[in-house]
Design an enzyme around this catalytic site. Structure first.
Site, short mmCIF file in Angstrom:
data_model
loop_
_atom_site.label_atom_id
_atom_site.label_comp_id
_atom_site.label_asym_id
_atom_site.label_seq_id
_atom_site.Cartn_x
_atom_site.Cartn_y
_atom_site.Cartn_z
N PRO A 11 0.78 -1.29 -0.10
CA PRO A 11 0.06 0.10 -0.05
C PRO A 11 0.77 1.27 0.03
CG PRO A 11 -0.13 -1.13 2.22
CD PRO A 11 0.54 -2.13 1.07
N ASN A 12 0.34 2.18 -0.60
CA ASN A 12 0.96 3.47 -0.96
C ASN A 12 2.18 3.39 -1.84
OD1 ASN A 12 -1.28 4.89 0.96
ND2 ASN A 12 -0.35 3.57 2.59
N ARG A 19 5.06 10.87 -2.77
CA ARG A 19 4.53 10.66 -1.22
C ARG A 19 5.80 10.87 -0.45
NH1 ARG A 19 4.55 4.79 1.14
NH2 ARG A 19 3.76 5.00 3.31
N TYR A 24 10.68 8.85 1.11
CA TYR A 24 11.15 7.79 0.38
C TYR A 24 11.83 8.08 -1.16
CZ TYR A 24 7.70 5.51 3.53
OH TYR A 24 6.92 5.12 4.71
N ASN A 75 8.23 -5.40 -0.82
CA ASN A 75 8.14 -4.44 -0.05
C ASN A 75 6.51 -4.09 0.33
OD1 ASN A 75 7.74 -2.14 1.46
ND2 ASN A 75 8.98 -0.74 0.07
N ALA A 78 3.04 -1.11 4.88
CA ALA A 78 2.35 -0.93 6.25
C ALA A 78 2.01 -2.29 6.45
CB ALA A 78 1.49 0.18 6.53
N GLU A 99 12.79 -9.20 1.75
CA GLU A 99 12.08 -8.01 2.03
C GLU A 99 12.79 -7.02 2.01
OE1 GLU A 99 11.28 -8.53 6.25
OE2 GLU A 99 10.18 -6.84 6.44
N HIS A 101 12.71 -2.48 2.24
CA HIS A 101 12.20 -1.04 2.96
C HIS A 101 12.94 0.01 2.29
CE1 HIS A 101 9.29 -3.49 5.16
NE2 HIS A 101 10.22 -4.24 5.79
N ARG A 108 12.77 5.07 12.80
CA ARG A 108 11.36 5.57 12.62
C ARG A 108 10.79 5.13 13.96
NH1 ARG A 108 8.97 5.16 6.85
NH2 ARG A 108 7.74 6.81 7.69
C1 DHK Z 1 7.00 1.61 3.49
C2 DHK Z 1 5.82 1.89 3.89
O1 DHK Z 1 4.80 2.31 3.31
C3 DHK Z 1 5.77 2.01 5.50
O2 DHK Z 1 4.43 1.81 5.87
C4 DHK Z 1 6.95 0.94 5.98
C5 DHK Z 1 8.23 1.15 3.91
C6 DHK Z 1 8.11 1.32 5.51
C7 DHK Z 1 9.46 1.61 3.28
O3 DHK Z 1 10.48 2.14 3.89
O4 DHK Z 1 9.61 1.31 2.06
O5 DHK Z 1 6.98 1.16 7.48
#
Ligand code: DHK
Length: 146
Positions: A11-12, A19, A24, A75, A78, A99, A101, A108
């Site tokens: 998600p996102n 974002r 990011y 990835n 959340a 995995e 991130h 964080r």
């Molecule tokens: C991405 C997200 O959307 C967060 O919810 C994770 C992760 C971290 C990232 O760092 O890629 O906590």
């Protein structure tokens, strides 16, 4: 038949580049897909890039990977911190799982420090920006590339 690696984002992450760029970065998910494909090709691998904001869709893709993929780079966004269901799905997949991130989650909020997916992952890359996906793909290539 060439071997396929699923590169999956939760998600996102469709908003990557727009974002919270201070966390990011400004690269997009398309950049991630292109970089992964370039590295995968060095190892004779193909990439299927997938993103969903829906937990069930991610689980369905992991089930599909049982037949269609030699490995998974994931990835989960959340869902990393909440989803026993994604962990269970990954436990039903036999190939390597990495995995990723983008951010350094351990610097964080405390709720980002625990990952269900880490209980299954063969390797974890954290805080290397989108380069983390390429690093994961290199390791994947070492393990399952031709
Ligand atoms: C991405 C997200 O959307 C967060 O919810 C994770 C992760 C971290 C990232 O760092 O890629 O906590």
């Amino acid at each position: 038949m060439s071997k396929t690696v699923f590169v999956m984002n939760g998600p996102n992450l469709n908003l990557l580049g727009k974002r919270q760029p201070e966390i990011y970065g400004s690269d997009t998910l398309e950049d991630v897909a292109n970089n992964c494909s370039r590295v995968a090709a060095e190892f004779g691998l193909e990439v299927r890039s997938l993103q969903s904001n829906h937990e069930g869709q991610i689980i369905d893709w992991i089930h599909e990977a049982r037949e269609a993929a030699v490995g998974i780079i994931l990835n989960p966004g959340a869902f990393t911190h909440t989803s026993v269901a994604i962990l269970d799905a990954l436990n039903a997949f036999e190939g390597p799982v990495f995995e990723v991130h983008i951010s350094q989650v351990h610097k964080r909020e405390a709720f980002r420090h625990h990952s269900y997916v880490s209980m299954r992952a063969d390797g974890i890359i954290v805080g290397c920006g989108i380069e983390g996906y390429e690093l994961a793909m290199r390791r994947m290539g070492t393990l399952v590339g031709g």
